[in-house]
Scaffold this motif. Structure first.
Motif, mmCIF file in Angstrom:
data_model
loop_
_atom_site.group_PDB
_atom_site.id
_atom_site.type_symbol
_atom_site.label_atom_id
_atom_site.label_comp_id
_atom_site.label_asym_id
_atom_site.label_seq_id
_atom_site.Cartn_x
_atom_site.Cartn_y
_atom_site.Cartn_z
ATOM 1 N N LYS A 14 -28.070 34.209 -79.018
ATOM 2 C CA LYS A 14 -27.519 35.397 -78.342
ATOM 3 C C LYS A 14 -27.681 35.336 -76.831
ATOM 4 N N ARG A 15 -28.141 34.224 -76.301
ATOM 5 C CA ARG A 15 -28.405 34.081 -74.854
ATOM 6 C C ARG A 15 -29.235 35.256 -74.349
ATOM 7 N N ALA A 16 -30.363 35.442 -75.027
ATOM 8 C CA ALA A 16 -31.259 36.558 -74.664
ATOM 9 C C ALA A 16 -32.531 36.026 -74.013
ATOM 10 N N ILE A 17 -33.163 36.876 -73.220
ATOM 11 C CA ILE A 17 -34.505 36.528 -72.735
ATOM 12 C C ILE A 17 -35.436 37.679 -73.113
ATOM 13 N N ILE A 18 -36.702 37.334 -73.255
ATOM 14 C CA ILE A 18 -37.696 38.371 -73.580
ATOM 15 C C ILE A 18 -38.638 38.508 -72.394
ATOM 16 N N LEU A 19 -38.689 39.731 -71.846
ATOM 17 C CA LEU A 19 -39.628 40.021 -70.775
ATOM 18 C C LEU A 19 -40.718 40.910 -71.357
ATOM 19 N N GLU A 52 -27.491 37.206 -71.354
ATOM 20 C CA GLU A 52 -26.574 38.314 -71.659
ATOM 21 C C GLU A 52 -27.340 39.526 -72.181
ATOM 22 N N ILE A 53 -28.493 39.229 -72.790
ATOM 23 C CA ILE A 53 -29.316 40.308 -73.353
ATOM 24 C C ILE A 53 -30.726 40.179 -72.785
ATOM 25 N N ILE A 54 -31.300 41.300 -72.400
ATOM 26 C CA ILE A 54 -32.712 41.302 -71.978
ATOM 27 C C ILE A 54 -33.475 42.149 -72.991
ATOM 28 N N VAL A 55 -34.412 41.527 -73.697
ATOM 29 C CA VAL A 55 -35.286 42.292 -74.589
ATOM 30 C C VAL A 55 -36.498 42.658 -73.745
ATOM 31 N N PHE A 56 -36.673 43.952 -73.524
ATOM 32 C CA PHE A 56 -37.714 44.390 -72.602
ATOM 33 C C PHE A 56 -38.899 44.936 -73.398
ATOM 34 N N ALA A 57 -39.882 44.097 -73.613
ATOM 35 C CA ALA A 57 -41.062 44.514 -74.381
ATOM 36 C C ALA A 57 -42.017 45.239 -73.447
ATOM 37 N N ALA A 58 -41.828 46.550 -73.378
ATOM 38 C CA ALA A 58 -42.637 47.401 -72.494
ATOM 39 C C ALA A 58 -42.351 48.846 -72.909
ATOM 40 N N VAL A 59 -42.277 49.744 -71.927
ATOM 41 C CA VAL A 59 -41.964 51.149 -72.257
ATOM 42 C C VAL A 59 -40.657 51.576 -71.569
ATOM 43 N N ASP A 60 -40.215 52.786 -71.921
ATOM 44 C CA ASP A 60 -38.889 53.273 -71.511
ATOM 45 C C ASP A 60 -38.528 53.100 -70.033
ATOM 46 N N PHE A 61 -39.429 53.510 -69.130
ATOM 47 C CA PHE A 61 -39.018 53.518 -67.722
ATOM 48 C C PHE A 61 -38.793 52.101 -67.186
ATOM 49 N N MET A 62 -39.525 51.118 -67.722
ATOM 50 C CA MET A 62 -39.360 49.741 -67.245
ATOM 51 C C MET A 62 -38.007 49.190 -67.729
ATOM 52 N N ALA A 63 -37.677 49.483 -68.989
ATOM 53 C CA ALA A 63 -36.393 49.029 -69.525
ATOM 54 C C ALA A 63 -35.245 49.736 -68.803
ATOM 55 N N LEU A 69 -30.683 48.017 -62.750
ATOM 56 C CA LEU A 69 -30.508 46.875 -61.844
ATOM 57 C C LEU A 69 -29.548 45.827 -62.409
ATOM 58 N N ASN A 70 -29.264 45.897 -63.702
ATOM 59 C CA ASN A 70 -28.386 44.913 -64.363
ATOM 60 C C ASN A 70 -27.321 45.601 -65.189
ATOM 61 N N PRO A 71 -26.392 46.315 -64.539
ATOM 62 C CA PRO A 71 -25.422 47.092 -65.317
ATOM 63 C C PRO A 71 -24.543 46.229 -66.227
ATOM 64 N N ASP A 72 -24.451 44.924 -65.944
ATOM 65 C CA ASP A 72 -23.591 44.050 -66.765
ATOM 66 C C ASP A 72 -24.332 43.415 -67.946
ATOM 67 N N LYS A 73 -25.632 43.709 -68.089
ATOM 68 C CA LYS A 73 -26.385 43.100 -69.200
ATOM 69 C C LYS A 73 -26.768 44.166 -70.222
ATOM 70 N N LYS A 74 -27.022 43.680 -71.439
ATOM 71 C CA LYS A 74 -27.474 44.596 -72.485
ATOM 72 C C LYS A 74 -29.004 44.576 -72.465
ATOM 73 N N GLU A 277 -29.077 44.194 -82.225
ATOM 74 C CA GLU A 277 -28.815 44.557 -80.811
ATOM 75 C C GLU A 277 -29.031 46.054 -80.596
ATOM 76 N N LYS A 278 -30.211 46.493 -80.955
ATOM 77 C CA LYS A 278 -30.635 47.880 -80.779
ATOM 78 C C LYS A 278 -31.949 47.855 -79.998
ATOM 79 N N HIS A 279 -32.486 48.757 -79.521
ATOM 80 C CA HIS A 279 -32.045 50.032 -79.051
ATOM 81 C C HIS A 279 -31.590 49.811 -77.614
#
Ligand code: 13P
Ligand code: SF4
Length: 304
Positions: A14-19, A52-63, A69-74, A277-279
């Motif tokens: 899925k061309r994703a990265i995990i932060l 294309e996808i950023i999986v943001f392992a953190a809390v709401d405000f960081m995601a 900052l990345n309106p073109d990414k999921k 591809e949630k949430h």
């Protein structure tokens, strides 16, 4: 196939990265492409041009910041319930109320705020650059929210008048540290360096040898010749500290210092989030464009 393997395979497809934030569970930090503090994760999200996808392992405000900052990414938050209680403490109405009282005073908001609040501020900051941001402003008085401990710390460091909004916003996890308990640990480990997050209260900051953001603590632990560290921030950071410094000893200043929201992101939830591809974290464009200006202003004023 093991869960970790399944995540890595899906990530590639899925061309994703995990932060992952420094407070994430050890197994989540270990599969992440990048682990860092809130400012580093925002920067990293912007740098990842190919993902294309950023999986943001953190809390709401960081995601949310990553989405702004990345309106073109999921941007995906693995657990929909991972919400920072401190960020909920400052509402738009509260900011408006303070703006009426101090119409000419700039509003500086910690990134630990919701996008709707950021849309009403002049500039954002993180715990790593709050002092730098406020020093860079051409103002002797600022409104600052939502963490009153960070506001107090910045006031001490800059000599400016920093008015906390709301009056007593706080982090429930950092509230758990007490100097008496650190004193007991100091007696047991007299050579230990005490590292304290600026979300801790003034008594904790007084006994600190080093005050900084989570990644600034990691840097300090690496560079310091000391062998033992007493750490006053969320327990997740110990995994990174120990991994990066296998010959040093790290002791949590209070064993119950856990942010339950950060811990909601499990490997299972990361896998399900990637698969379905949630949430998806979205911020309506009128709010996002104003909040983006405040985040960009922070980058403009600082190097960190
Ligand atoms: P850092 O920016 O230091 O990682 O802090 C974020 C946070 O939520 C602290 O509680
Ligand atoms: Fe929010 Fe505190 Fe958890 Fe950080 S540790 S995410 S400030 S509740």
């Amino acid at each position: 196939m093991e869960l970790v393997e399944k995540i890595l395979k899906l990530k590639k497809e899925k061309r994703a990265i995990i932060l992952a934030h420094n407070y994430q569970r050890p197994e989540v930090q270990d599969i992440a492409d990048y682990v860092g503090d809130s400012i580093e994760l925002s920067r990293k999200a912007m740098e990842e041009k190919d993902a294309e996808i950023i999986v943001f392992a953190a809390v709401d405000f960081m995601a949310e910041s990553a989405a702004i900052l990345n309106p073109d990414k999921k941007v995906l938050l693995p657990s929909a319930g991972a919400r920072c209680p401190m960020a909920q403490m400052l509402t738009v109405d509260e900011i408006k109320r303070w703006k009426v009282l101090y119409p000419l005073v700039p509003v500086v908001l910690y990134v630990n705020t919701l996008a709707s609040a950021k849309a009403y501020c002049d500039v954002c900051c993180t715990s790593a650059n709050a002092v730098e941001v406020i020093n860079a402003l051409n103002a002797e008085t600022v409104l600052f929210g939502p963490d009153h401990n960070l506001a107090e710390y910045v006031q001490e460091k800059t000599g400016k008048t920093v008015i906390p909004i709301p009056e007593r916003g706080f982090c429930p996890t950092h509230l758990l540290f007490h100097p008496e308990e650190v004193q007991v640990l100091k007696e047991k480990y007299p050579d230990a360096v005490v590292m304290v997050h600026p979300e801790c209260n003034a008594e904790m900051r007084k006994i600190a040898d080093f005050i900084g953001s989570t990644s600034q603590m990691c840097k300090h632990a690496k560079e310091s010749p000391a062998k033992t560290f007493i750490v006053a921030t969320e327990e997740g950071i110990l995994h990174r500290l120990r991994k990066e410094n296998p010959n040093k000893q790290f002791i949590l200043a209070y064993e119950g210092a856990i942010c339950p929201n950060m811990k909601l992101n499990t490997l299972e939830r990361i896998y399900s989030a990637l698969k379905a591809e949630k949430h998806v974290v979205t911020v309506p464009e009128p709010v996002a464009s104003k909040a983006r200006k405040a985040l960009e202003k922070m980058f403009e004023l600082t190097q960190r």
